[in-house]
Write a protein that holds these residues in place. Sequence first.
Motif, short mmCIF file in Angstrom:
data_model
loop_
_atom_site.label_atom_id
_atom_site.label_comp_id
_atom_site.label_asym_id
_atom_site.label_seq_id
_atom_site.Cartn_x
_atom_site.Cartn_y
_atom_site.Cartn_z
N ILE A 153 -6.31 -1.88 -11.32
CA ILE A 153 -4.84 -1.85 -11.43
C ILE A 153 -4.41 -1.67 -12.88
O ILE A 153 -3.46 -0.95 -13.17
N ALA A 154 -5.12 -2.32 -13.81
CA ALA A 154 -4.77 -2.20 -15.23
C ALA A 154 -4.89 -0.76 -15.71
O ALA A 154 -4.01 -0.24 -16.40
N PHE A 155 -5.98 -0.09 -15.34
CA PHE A 155 -6.18 1.30 -15.75
C PHE A 155 -5.09 2.19 -15.14
O PHE A 155 -4.61 3.12 -15.80
N TYR A 156 -4.71 1.90 -13.90
CA TYR A 156 -3.65 2.69 -13.25
C TYR A 156 -2.32 2.52 -13.99
O TYR A 156 -1.63 3.50 -14.28
N ILE A 157 -1.98 1.28 -14.35
CA ILE A 157 -0.71 1.01 -15.01
C ILE A 157 -0.67 1.59 -16.43
O ILE A 157 0.33 2.15 -16.87
N ILE A 158 -1.79 1.48 -17.16
CA ILE A 158 -1.79 1.86 -18.57
C ILE A 158 -2.04 3.35 -18.78
O ILE A 158 -1.39 4.00 -19.60
N PHE A 159 -2.97 3.93 -18.00
CA PHE A 159 -3.44 5.29 -18.31
C PHE A 159 -3.05 6.35 -17.28
O PHE A 159 -3.20 7.54 -17.56
N SER A 160 -2.59 5.96 -16.10
CA SER A 160 -2.36 6.93 -15.03
C SER A 160 -1.13 7.81 -15.27
O SER A 160 -0.05 7.32 -15.59
N ARG B 237 11.07 7.19 -12.84
CA ARG B 237 11.93 7.36 -11.67
C ARG B 237 12.58 6.05 -11.21
O ARG B 237 13.66 6.06 -10.63
N ASN B 238 11.89 4.93 -11.45
CA ASN B 238 12.32 3.67 -10.86
C ASN B 238 12.29 2.56 -11.92
O ASN B 238 11.28 2.38 -12.61
N SER B 239 13.39 1.80 -12.04
CA SER B 239 13.49 0.77 -13.07
C SER B 239 12.51 -0.38 -12.83
O SER B 239 12.04 -1.01 -13.78
N ALA B 240 12.20 -0.67 -11.55
CA ALA B 240 11.27 -1.77 -11.26
C ALA B 240 9.87 -1.43 -11.75
O ALA B 240 9.19 -2.25 -12.38
N TRP B 241 9.42 -0.17 -11.47
CA TRP B 241 8.13 0.27 -11.99
C TRP B 241 8.15 0.31 -13.52
O TRP B 241 7.16 0.01 -14.19
N GLY B 242 9.31 0.69 -14.06
CA GLY B 242 9.46 0.73 -15.52
C GLY B 242 9.28 -0.64 -16.15
O GLY B 242 8.66 -0.77 -17.21
N LEU B 243 9.81 -1.68 -15.48
CA LEU B 243 9.67 -3.04 -15.99
C LEU B 243 8.21 -3.47 -15.98
O LEU B 243 7.71 -4.07 -16.95
N ILE B 244 7.49 -3.14 -14.89
CA ILE B 244 6.07 -3.47 -14.80
C ILE B 244 5.29 -2.76 -15.90
O ILE B 244 4.40 -3.33 -16.54
N GLY B 245 5.65 -1.50 -16.15
CA GLY B 245 4.99 -0.74 -17.21
C GLY B 245 5.21 -1.36 -18.58
O GLY B 245 4.30 -1.41 -19.40
N LYS B 246 6.42 -1.84 -18.83
CA LYS B 246 6.73 -2.47 -20.12
C LYS B 246 5.91 -3.74 -20.34
O LYS B 246 5.54 -4.07 -21.46
N LEU B 247 5.63 -4.46 -19.26
CA LEU B 247 4.91 -5.73 -19.38
C LEU B 247 3.41 -5.54 -19.54
O LEU B 247 2.68 -6.52 -19.75
N GLY B 248 2.93 -4.30 -19.42
CA GLY B 248 1.52 -4.01 -19.70
C GLY B 248 0.55 -4.84 -18.88
O GLY B 248 0.55 -4.81 -17.65
N ILE B 249 -0.29 -5.64 -19.56
CA ILE B 249 -1.36 -6.38 -18.90
C ILE B 249 -0.87 -7.73 -18.34
O ILE B 249 -1.57 -8.36 -17.55
N PHE B 250 0.34 -8.13 -18.71
CA PHE B 250 0.86 -9.42 -18.24
C PHE B 250 0.78 -9.58 -16.70
O PHE B 250 0.26 -10.59 -16.21
N PRO B 251 1.25 -8.58 -15.91
CA PRO B 251 1.14 -8.73 -14.45
C PRO B 251 -0.30 -8.83 -13.96
O PRO B 251 -0.57 -9.49 -12.95
N ILE B 252 -1.23 -8.21 -14.69
CA ILE B 252 -2.64 -8.22 -14.28
C ILE B 252 -3.22 -9.63 -14.45
O ILE B 252 -3.99 -10.11 -13.60
N ILE B 253 -2.85 -10.31 -15.54
CA ILE B 253 -3.34 -11.67 -15.77
C ILE B 253 -2.81 -12.60 -14.68
O ILE B 253 -3.55 -13.44 -14.14
#
Length: 463
Positions: free
Chosen positions: A180-187, A196-212
């Motif tokens: 999941i981390a590689f998908y969020i950071i490098f995909s 396209r979507n603000s919710a996905w944008g928020l997850i992207g901004k938080l980087g590895i935080f959601p993964i932990i």
Amino acid sequence: MWKNRNYGEESPYIPLGPFKLRLPFIHYKFEWPDYVQGLMMCAVDLAAIPLMTELLGMPFEVALAVVLLNGILYLTHHLLGDPVVPGWITPAIPLIMAYVSTFPEGVDRVHALVAFQLTLGLFSIFLGVTGLARKVVSFVPPAIKSGIILGAGIAAVKSVFEVGGRFESFPWSISIAVGIAFYIIFSKHFNKLKNRNSAWGLIGKLGIFPIIILAVVIAPLFGEASWPTIEWGLINPDFATLWSEYTVFGVGFPSFMLFVKAVPTVLAAYIVLFGDVLQSKALISEADDVRRDEKIDYNENRAHMIFGGRNSIMSFLGPDVTMAGPLWAAMQVVVIERFKEGKKAMNSLFGGSGSFRWGTNTGLILMPIVSLVQPILGIALALTLLIQGYVSVRVGILESRSHRDLGIAGIIGAVLATKGATWAFAVGVLLTLLVYGKQFFTGENDQIFTKDIEEEEIKQKIS
């Protein structure tokens, strides 16, 4: 002051000789997404505790004091003008542990570690003050630069998957978290979703935080870790025991011969550290090409003075097997990827790297966060090692300038990962001499990474 930066200029700062002082909220905008990431990514800093417990027999609270001191010194990089997220000399940790383990546990082993870290620190300061650090970086042949960085990446991945490595303890948790981390950071696909979507944008901004956070949940579900027992209040590091039993203030200063014995291993560790310096320069150059609005001044000499000073200070206040390195590659790439998204995403690279390290320091003193991530420290460490491996391989290959460079680099990388830095450097020098002879320092440039693009452009022009 940070609002007044003109296009193409550096962020505002106060000149301090070779350093450039930048303070949060004044000289750079505080970046909350990076601060929140830092709160949870203190888990990786805490992952140094098992290493010190294993090597020196430190109690948890004593090792926690070392981690906290390290955390405070991490702030010196961005505050003094080095635009990086600093960390450990991660690929050198097995080398350092093997060296220090040759001494009997107790005072002898503490003295060996103190001598090693102080020697490395003073050597780095010397290179920075004399200006030799920048010359070292420019004079090393591209093939050897490429091989060192490539080898560091292979060594990082190898340490996770080797027999007895962290993957054996957390196979499901590491697989899911890293995927999941590689998908969020490098995909590229997720990058489109963010736009396209603000919710996905928020997850992207938080980087590895959601993964932990995810790892805290999935590890117990797969039976690979216990559920966290949340404790409240602030941490209680044991500085008194640290200074009385593990520093020169309690056990005395190491003998001169220990400094002499440390020299070969220090030089080998510096070779790996040097790879991190090259990686810092390469990653910042990538960001500089994208973000023309902020001029980023990365100075190898200044970086050497800062992490050399950190190692020297820690050798007295809290010797640490992870050492004080110039770069946390995994988080540097996370911060830089967000920085590349534009000024609205991150005003300044100093804001991103600085806010992240303020976050890790906040997390380190809060017992609820420390107790929350304590069961998954091994997963957090594996995550950062694998991201570092990905980045090191990518950057390492791009340091090569020809097919011959790539071949030499591959051999150097494999030797470094299997036999250590000293062997790798010796093999690299020998191979480069045999292949290039008098062109040892310059090598060749056969445009291996650009010729296909150029050929395609020529075809398009003809058609």
